[in-house]
Motif scaffolding. Structure first.
Motif, PDB file in Angstrom:
ATOM      1  N   VAL A  64      -5.695   5.850   3.424  1.00  8.79           N
ATOM      2  CA  VAL A  64      -5.718   4.485   2.901  1.00  8.79           C
ATOM      3  C   VAL A  64      -6.982   4.262   2.071  1.00  8.79           C
ATOM      4  CG1 VAL A  64      -5.774   2.021   3.513  1.00  8.79           C
ATOM      5  CG2 VAL A  64      -4.294   3.591   4.780  1.00  8.79           C
ATOM      6  N   ALA A  65      -8.118   4.759   2.560  1.00  8.43           N
ATOM      7  CA  ALA A  65      -9.377   4.602   1.830  1.00  8.43           C
ATOM      8  C   ALA A  65      -9.326   5.282   0.470  1.00  8.43           C
ATOM      9  CB  ALA A  65     -10.542   5.164   2.650  1.00  8.43           C
ATOM     10  N   MET A  66      -8.758   6.483   0.431  1.00 10.00           N
ATOM     11  CA  MET A  66      -8.640   7.201  -0.843  1.00 10.00           C
ATOM     12  C   MET A  66      -7.750   6.434  -1.816  1.00 10.00           C
ATOM     13  SD  MET A  66     -10.308  10.126  -0.976  1.00 10.00           S
ATOM     14  CE  MET A  66      -9.400  11.046  -2.190  1.00 10.00           C
ATOM     15  N   LEU A  67      -6.634   5.953  -1.327  1.00 11.88           N
ATOM     16  CA  LEU A  67      -5.709   5.202  -2.161  1.00 11.88           C
ATOM     17  C   LEU A  67      -6.373   3.947  -2.710  1.00 11.88           C
ATOM     18  CD1 LEU A  67      -2.872   4.532  -3.280  1.00 11.88           C
ATOM     19  CD2 LEU A  67      -2.395   3.448  -1.066  1.00 11.88           C
ATOM     20  N   ILE A  68      -6.984   3.176  -1.832  1.00 11.84           N
ATOM     21  CA  ILE A  68      -7.615   1.932  -2.264  1.00 11.84           C
ATOM     22  C   ILE A  68      -8.799   2.225  -3.177  1.00 11.84           C
ATOM     23  CG2 ILE A  68      -8.946  -0.055  -1.445  1.00 11.84           C
ATOM     24  CD1 ILE A  68      -6.916  -0.218   0.859  1.00 11.84           C
ATOM     25  N   LEU A 102       0.826  -1.207   0.000  1.00  9.21           N
ATOM     26  CA  LEU A 102       0.000   0.000   0.000  1.00  9.21           C
ATOM     27  C   LEU A 102       0.863   1.261   0.000  1.00  9.21           C
ATOM     28  CD1 LEU A 102      -2.847  -1.012   2.475  1.00  9.21           C
ATOM     29  CD2 LEU A 102      -2.998  -0.781  -0.011  1.00  9.21           C
ATOM     30  N   LYS A 103       1.943   1.227   0.767  1.00  9.29           N
ATOM     31  CA  LYS A 103       2.848   2.382   0.813  1.00  9.29           C
ATOM     32  C   LYS A 103       3.451   2.633  -0.573  1.00  9.29           C
ATOM     33  CE  LYS A 103       6.925   4.067   3.281  1.00  9.29           C
ATOM     34  NZ  LYS A 103       8.003   4.096   2.315  1.00  9.29           N
ATOM     35  N   LEU A 104       3.917   1.574  -1.215  1.00  8.70           N
ATOM     36  CA  LEU A 104       4.499   1.732  -2.545  1.00  8.70           C
ATOM     37  C   LEU A 104       3.458   2.168  -3.571  1.00  8.70           C
ATOM     38  CD1 LEU A 104       6.978  -1.290  -2.688  1.00  8.70           C
ATOM     39  CD2 LEU A 104       7.498   1.129  -2.329  1.00  8.70           C
ATOM     40  N   PHE A 105       2.243   1.648  -3.477  1.00 10.80           N
ATOM     41  CA  PHE A 105       1.178   2.068  -4.393  1.00 10.80           C
ATOM     42  C   PHE A 105       0.942   3.566  -4.252  1.00 10.80           C
ATOM     43  CE2 PHE A 105      -0.981  -2.363  -3.991  1.00 10.80           C
ATOM     44  CZ  PHE A 105      -0.077  -2.910  -4.889  1.00 10.80           C
ATOM     45  N   SER A 106       0.971   4.069  -3.020  1.00 11.65           N
ATOM     46  CA  SER A 106       0.724   5.503  -2.820  1.00 11.65           C
ATOM     47  C   SER A 106       1.881   6.348  -3.345  1.00 11.65           C
ATOM     48  CB  SER A 106       0.448   5.809  -1.356  1.00 11.65           C
ATOM     49  OG  SER A 106       1.616   5.826  -0.593  1.00 11.65           O
TER      50      SER A 106
END
Length: 182
Positions: free
Chosen positions: A91-95, A10-14
């Motif tokens: 996290v919600a925004m990213l996902i 998740l960190k890398l995706f962001s």
């Protein structure tokens, strides 16, 4: 390890974007071999789905924790408010953004809500036993999870400006108003 890989992914995706993040990068940043990654996940899409997998169990547990102090609808409402307090806007925004990029993730997101509905129904059935209540309990679970789904969609669409709990409160107020209308 599972949680660490999920958090790193998740960190890398962001930081790099979903498409710009490779399995090799996730494995390296997690401190594992690429082969080890596949012990936990079949693909990077599963990292997104993993974050969502715990929600149905958490909802069922929270409903049981709430007990029979109120109606099934109010109990599920309170449980969803408790879950909403644990959700992080970033996290919600990213996902939310990533889920919209592929059909597989969109389908996984839909499945999550169905699983939440089932978990809510099972928890309500444990609290309010009796065959005569099953249809009503299922409707309470469906309506509640529907209110949550709409709340999450609205919350993400408005950039998480308001708390998710505020969206839930508004949607449950609308739900109660419509249920009382003829």
């Amino acid at each position: 390890m599972y949680r660490r890989i999920t958090d790193v992914g998740l960190k890398l995706f962001s930081e790099r974007g979903y498409e710009g993040t490779t399995l090799d990068a996730i494995a390296e940043a997690s401190g594992i071999a690429r082969r080890t990654f596949f012990h936990y996940f079949a693909s990077k899409e599963e990292i997104i789905l993993a974050w969502q997998k715990s929600l149905p169990d958490e909802l069922g547990a929270e409903i049981r924790k709430q007990g029979v102090k109120a109606s099934p609808l109010a109990t599920t409402h309170a449980a969803l408010i408790a879950l909403a307090a644990q959700m992080h806007p970033d996290v919600a925004m990213l996902i939310g953004r990533i889920v919209q990029t592929t059909e597989q993730l969109q389908l996984g997101n839909q499945a999550k809500f169905l699983q939440m509905e089932h978990a809510a129904y099972e928890a309500l059935r444990e609290l309010w036993q009796g065959v005569d209540r099953q249809a009503g309990l299922r409707l309470a679970a469906m309506a509640s999870v529907g209110a949550m789904r709409l709340s999450v969609e609205t919350w993400i669409a408005d950039g998480c400006q308001q708390a998710l709990a505020e969206h839930l409160e508004a949607n449950f107020k609308s739900l109660r108003a419509e249920m009382g209308a003829d």
